[in-house]
Scaffold this active site. Structure first.
Site, PDB file in Angstrom:
ATOM      1  N   CYS A   1      94.140 109.144  21.303  1.00  0.00           N
ATOM      2  CA  CYS A   1      94.306 107.794  20.750  1.00  0.00           C
ATOM      3  C   CYS A   1      93.174 107.468  19.785  1.00  0.00           C
ATOM      4  O   CYS A   1      91.997 107.554  20.135  1.00  0.00           O
ATOM      5  CB  CYS A   1      94.341 106.773  21.883  1.00  0.00           C
ATOM      6  SG  CYS A   1      94.418 105.057  21.312  1.00  0.00           S
ATOM      7  N   PHE A   2      93.528 107.075  18.566  1.00  0.00           N
ATOM      8  CA  PHE A   2      92.495 106.926  17.529  1.00  0.00           C
ATOM      9  C   PHE A   2      91.618 105.689  17.679  1.00  0.00           C
ATOM     10  O   PHE A   2      90.597 105.576  17.013  1.00  0.00           O
ATOM     11  CB  PHE A   2      93.073 107.002  16.119  1.00  0.00           C
ATOM     12  CG  PHE A   2      94.293 106.158  15.801  1.00  0.00           C
ATOM     13  CD1 PHE A   2      94.596 104.984  16.477  1.00  0.00           C
ATOM     14  CD2 PHE A   2      95.155 106.553  14.776  1.00  0.00           C
ATOM     15  CE1 PHE A   2      95.706 104.227  16.164  1.00  0.00           C
ATOM     16  CE2 PHE A   2      96.277 105.798  14.435  1.00  0.00           C
ATOM     17  CZ  PHE A   2      96.551 104.642  15.133  1.00  0.00           C
TER      18      PHE A   2
END
Length: 212
Positions: free
Chosen positions: A52-53
């Site tokens: 997840c960025f």
């Protein structure tokens, strides 16, 4: 209607068509107040995918020598995808972070150390509880020097894992960078705007040995 197995990579013929219009990009990074798109002459660019960025972007913007960071999508087929499309498993993109950095302050090798030590690079098409090909581990290189450094660091980290008793094979993809598509503004500097938001970042307790 058949369901999509999000843990499997898709082919170009199965990818969503996307669109020709790029996502609007905020003019300034909300933390550093620098341009989100411009790269000054003395700066370099690196691109990493670690799950997840949201948490990944925060990890990098907190470091010295970072000019700007941006959340986005890379490594797939669909042009200018949306977050919803990427999460569908039908674009083949990974969630990634573009890092603009001053190599006189922080080196690419130091960025690689942050990459390896802050996620699990042996989980394939997932990262912790985040499951799907968009959460895969990847390093997208922009120069031959980055490619060499990334490949050498992978070998060092794989050996360090074995010495810790972790015999899993690293699944990190190391490939030349293709187009980087900026994510929607809601996702940019997400954990600055939402300090209590979700962060799935976490290492495996292995340190990257320094280059020989």
């Amino acid at each position: 209607m058949s369901s999509i197995d999000k843990t499997q990579r898709i082919t170009q013929s199965d990818a969503l068509p996307g669109r020709s219009t790029p996502m609007p990009v905020a003019r300034l990074h909300v933390v550093h107040e620098h341009s989100m798109t411009h790269v000054p002459d003395h700066m370099s660019v690196a691109i990493f995918a670690m799950g997840c960025f949201w948490g990944v972007e925060r990890l990098f913007w907190q470091q010295p020598g970072i000019y700007s960071t941006a959340a986005g999508y890379i490594g797939g087929y669909t042009p200018n995808p949306t977050y919803r499309e990427v999460c569908s498993g039908q674009t083949d993109h990974a969630e990634a972070v573009r890092v603009v950095f001053d190599p006189a302050v922080i080196s690419y090798d130091q960025l690689l150390q942050l990459f390896w030590e802050n996620h699990d690079p042996a989980q394939g098409m997932r990262q912790g509880g985040d499951i799907g090909s968009q959460y895969r581990s990847a390093i997208y290189t922009l120069t031959p020097e980055q490619e060499q450094a990334a490949q050498e660091s992978l070998q060092r980290f794989q050996q360090a894992m074995r010495e810790k008793g972790d015999v899993r094979a690293i699944s990190t993809e190391i490939v030349p960078a293709g187009p980087f598509y900026y994510a929607e503004d809601d996702h940019q500097q997400y954990l600055y705007k939402n300090p209590n938001g979700y962060c799935g970042l976490g290492g495996i307790g292995v340190c990257l040995p320094p280059p020989r």
